[in-house]
Design a protein around this motif. Sequence first.
Motif, PDB file in Angstrom:
ATOM      1  N   SER B 102      -4.662  -5.583  -5.132  1.00 38.87           N
ATOM      2  CA  SER B 102      -6.161  -5.994  -4.722  1.00 38.87           C
ATOM      3  C   SER B 102      -5.465  -6.607  -3.588  1.00 38.87           C
ATOM      4  O   SER B 102      -5.069  -7.972  -4.182  1.00 38.87           O
ATOM      5  CB  SER B 102      -6.246  -7.293  -6.138  1.00 38.87           C
ATOM      6  OG  SER B 102      -6.313  -6.331  -6.869  1.00 38.87           O
ATOM      7  N   PHE B 103      -5.507  -6.309  -1.738  1.00 39.44           N
ATOM      8  CA  PHE B 103      -5.430  -6.959  -1.091  1.00 39.44           C
ATOM      9  C   PHE B 103      -6.068  -8.362  -1.172  1.00 39.44           C
ATOM     10  O   PHE B 103      -5.448  -9.264  -0.339  1.00 39.44           O
ATOM     11  CB  PHE B 103      -5.737  -5.766   0.217  1.00 39.44           C
ATOM     12  CG  PHE B 103      -4.272  -5.130  -0.013  1.00 39.44           C
ATOM     13  CD1 PHE B 103      -2.961  -5.564   0.206  1.00 39.44           C
ATOM     14  CD2 PHE B 103      -4.427  -3.713  -0.698  1.00 39.44           C
ATOM     15  CE1 PHE B 103      -2.316  -4.232   0.410  1.00 39.44           C
ATOM     16  CE2 PHE B 103      -3.312  -3.043  -0.299  1.00 39.44           C
ATOM     17  CZ  PHE B 103      -2.463  -3.154   0.646  1.00 39.44           C
ATOM     18  N   ASP B 104      -7.797  -8.232  -1.524  1.00 47.08           N
ATOM     19  CA  ASP B 104      -8.431  -8.818  -1.373  1.00 47.08           C
ATOM     20  C   ASP B 104      -8.189 -10.772  -1.761  1.00 47.08           C
ATOM     21  O   ASP B 104      -8.206 -11.281  -1.372  1.00 47.08           O
ATOM     22  CB  ASP B 104     -10.178  -8.533  -1.759  1.00 47.08           C
ATOM     23  CG  ASP B 104      -9.829  -8.355  -3.019  1.00 47.08           C
ATOM     24  OD1 ASP B 104      -9.205  -7.831  -3.660  1.00 47.08           O
ATOM     25  OD2 ASP B 104     -11.046  -8.647  -4.111  1.00 47.08           O
ATOM     26  N   LYS B 105      -7.376 -10.623  -3.023  1.00 46.39           N
ATOM     27  CA  LYS B 105      -6.575 -11.807  -3.733  1.00 46.39           C
ATOM     28  C   LYS B 105      -5.352 -11.942  -3.060  1.00 46.39           C
ATOM     29  O   LYS B 105      -5.038 -13.235  -3.494  1.00 46.39           O
ATOM     30  CB  LYS B 105      -6.400 -11.059  -5.202  1.00 46.39           C
ATOM     31  CG  LYS B 105      -7.653 -10.437  -5.717  1.00 46.39           C
ATOM     32  CD  LYS B 105      -7.457 -10.656  -7.003  1.00 46.39           C
ATOM     33  CE  LYS B 105      -8.824 -10.098  -8.500  1.00 46.39           C
ATOM     34  NZ  LYS B 105      -8.386  -9.319  -8.875  1.00 46.39           N
ATOM     35  N   MET B 106      -4.647 -11.772  -2.282  1.00 45.22           N
ATOM     36  CA  MET B 106      -3.296 -11.603  -1.528  1.00 45.22           C
ATOM     37  C   MET B 106      -4.162 -11.941   0.024  1.00 45.22           C
ATOM     38  O   MET B 106      -2.973 -12.170   0.057  1.00 45.22           O
ATOM     39  CB  MET B 106      -2.866 -10.657  -2.058  1.00 45.22           C
ATOM     40  CG  MET B 106      -1.889 -11.134  -2.743  1.00 45.22           C
ATOM     41  SD  MET B 106      -1.706 -10.495  -4.228  1.00 45.22           S
ATOM     42  CE  MET B 106      -2.210  -9.097  -4.659  1.00 45.22           C
ATOM     43  N   GLY B 107      -4.793 -12.268  -0.017  1.00 48.97           N
ATOM     44  CA  GLY B 107      -5.641 -12.831   1.539  1.00 48.97           C
ATOM     45  C   GLY B 107      -5.286 -11.659   2.642  1.00 48.97           C
ATOM     46  O   GLY B 107      -5.452 -11.949   3.611  1.00 48.97           O
ATOM     47  N   PHE B 108      -5.390 -10.459   2.428  1.00 45.88           N
ATOM     48  CA  PHE B 108      -5.736  -9.630   2.945  1.00 45.88           C
ATOM     49  C   PHE B 108      -6.749  -8.689   2.763  1.00 45.88           C
ATOM     50  O   PHE B 108      -7.770  -8.499   2.183  1.00 45.88           O
ATOM     51  CB  PHE B 108      -4.769  -8.459   2.941  1.00 45.88           C
ATOM     52  CG  PHE B 108      -3.307  -9.319   4.254  1.00 45.88           C
ATOM     53  CD1 PHE B 108      -3.480  -9.357   4.926  1.00 45.88           C
ATOM     54  CD2 PHE B 108      -2.535  -9.996   3.421  1.00 45.88           C
ATOM     55  CE1 PHE B 108      -2.086 -10.175   5.324  1.00 45.88           C
ATOM     56  CE2 PHE B 108      -1.552 -10.989   3.287  1.00 45.88           C
ATOM     57  CZ  PHE B 108      -0.762 -10.581   4.462  1.00 45.88           C
ATOM     58  N   ASP B 109      -7.726  -8.033   4.522  1.00 48.49           N
ATOM     59  CA  ASP B 109      -9.073  -7.210   3.671  1.00 48.49           C
ATOM     60  C   ASP B 109      -8.251  -5.530   4.112  1.00 48.49           C
ATOM     61  O   ASP B 109      -7.772  -5.834   5.950  1.00 48.49           O
ATOM     62  CB  ASP B 109      -9.495  -7.866   4.666  1.00 48.49           C
ATOM     63  CG  ASP B 109     -10.598  -6.296   4.595  1.00 48.49           C
ATOM     64  OD1 ASP B 109     -11.176  -5.583   4.392  1.00 48.49           O
ATOM     65  OD2 ASP B 109     -10.932  -6.639   6.061  1.00 48.49           O
ATOM     66  N   LEU B 110      -8.021  -5.129   3.071  1.00 44.80           N
ATOM     67  CA  LEU B 110      -7.463  -4.126   4.304  1.00 44.80           C
ATOM     68  C   LEU B 110      -8.699  -3.027   4.462  1.00 44.80           C
ATOM     69  O   LEU B 110      -9.401  -2.259   3.928  1.00 44.80           O
ATOM     70  CB  LEU B 110      -6.400  -2.793   3.109  1.00 44.80           C
ATOM     71  CG  LEU B 110      -5.602  -1.735   3.443  1.00 44.80           C
ATOM     72  CD1 LEU B 110      -4.395  -2.250   3.869  1.00 44.80           C
ATOM     73  CD2 LEU B 110      -5.281  -0.767   2.666  1.00 44.80           C
ATOM     74  N   CYS B 111      -8.252  -2.934   6.054  1.00 37.14           N
ATOM     75  CA  CYS B 111      -9.295  -2.150   6.623  1.00 37.14           C
ATOM     76  C   CYS B 111      -9.654  -0.998   7.512  1.00 37.14           C
ATOM     77  O   CYS B 111     -10.140   0.221   7.760  1.00 37.14           O
ATOM     78  CB  CYS B 111     -10.305  -3.094   8.043  1.00 37.14           C
ATOM     79  SG  CYS B 111      -8.393  -3.663   9.181  1.00 37.14           S
ATOM     80  N   GLY B 112      -8.042  -0.471   7.174  1.00 37.59           N
ATOM     81  CA  GLY B 112      -7.546   0.782   7.518  1.00 37.59           C
ATOM     82  C   GLY B 112      -6.756   2.103   7.034  1.00 37.59           C
ATOM     83  O   GLY B 112      -5.441   1.191   6.763  1.00 37.59           O
TER      84      GLY B 112
END
Lengths: 212, 212
Positions: B102-112
């Motif tokens: 869950s990247f969004d919960k860890m400070g990141f937006d996996l965009c590619g």
Amino acid sequence: MGKENISMSVIRRMPRYYRYLCELENNGIMRVSSKELSTRMGFTASQIRQDFNCFGGFGQQGYGYPVSQLKQEISDILGLTSKRKAILLGVGNLGRALLSISFDKMGFDLCGTFDVNSRVVGTEIKGYTVLPYSDLKEFCEREKPEMAIICIPASAVSKVSDDLISYGVKAFWNFSHYDISMRHPDVCVEGVHLNDSLMTISYMLNSDEVSE
Amino acid sequence: MGKENISMSVIRRMPRYYRYLCELENNGIMRVSSKELSTRMGFTASQIRQDFNCFGGFGQQGYGYPVSQLKQEISDILGLTSKRKAILLGVGNLGRALLSISFDKMGFDLCGTFDVNSRVVGTEIKGYTVLPYSDLKEFCEREKPEMAIICIPASAVSKVSDDLISYGVKAFWNFSHYDISMRHPDVCVEGVHLNDSLMTISYMLNSDEVSE
């Protein structure tokens, strides 16, 4: 030799030395000085000599280390040819990914994989047949695995780790967020906490920005 | 506050505090003392107070810490809501497994996500469409990712890390055995070396036996 006094930071550098020495050997390099190793690895030459001295030292002063022999010594220290039996619990995404590791080159023989999910139990993944948890006790009594790889949800780990220890398991490679060493302080636990690692990167990027 | 002086060992404990505080909050616990945290986490109470003091301290002496507020403070320190753009290179077994985080919960937006393998390029894996390397430059110029997750073979990392840095990437989550920080000492590199971790367990089991 007093091996029991060797610090974890020295021990954690040994796999890295081993990897570099494998590379050197693959590139046909026969002999390496601590200075050359130091340039390649980013440790100081004196640190490297000190590290090796913890294990009695290898090679002669001024002549450098013979690569193959040093690699073999470190392999022996790390027990990389010991083929200790290991099992993997939980063949979700991460568990499956770990099945691709060359366990036999890292000192282990992965002899069993387990899951609770009836859709995967009985199937074969990367050459390993997934067994049901109900077989775990009998399997451990028969095969006597020493190490368990934990890729199951944190909520299940307290019970499972108790069981495994009672079946003779002595070490855990723990990918769950359950803190096995809090529950079993005397057992060898190597934790890999991917979320923590990711949060650390977030911190570093964040604090860079704050201090700019 | 001199945040730049906070040691990596303090920083590495912050995600763990965060995880414990999430658990406490989920269990409806409103307030926690450093002593209670200490019992749960295996650090001393004084260590915990010292760690928190690095960030200015939270809560009042004798009253314990308010759980939600402390969690929020640590989340802010770690930058967990910053949604920094990240990309993943290499959707082999491990890369695929990481896509479940869950990247969004860890400070990141996996965009590619990127790969060279024509059999996976264009396919969708866990909601992410795999792009070809040939799109990497243009993608980075457009999306400006700050972090790259490296799940490609070691032999390819030297070139790829040079490219990514020239495209503005500032941090690496490195699962390869290539030592990015030797090549780029000024870049933030968080390495996860699964083989090294496994060899460490082998060492511990081996040295136990030797000393028995």
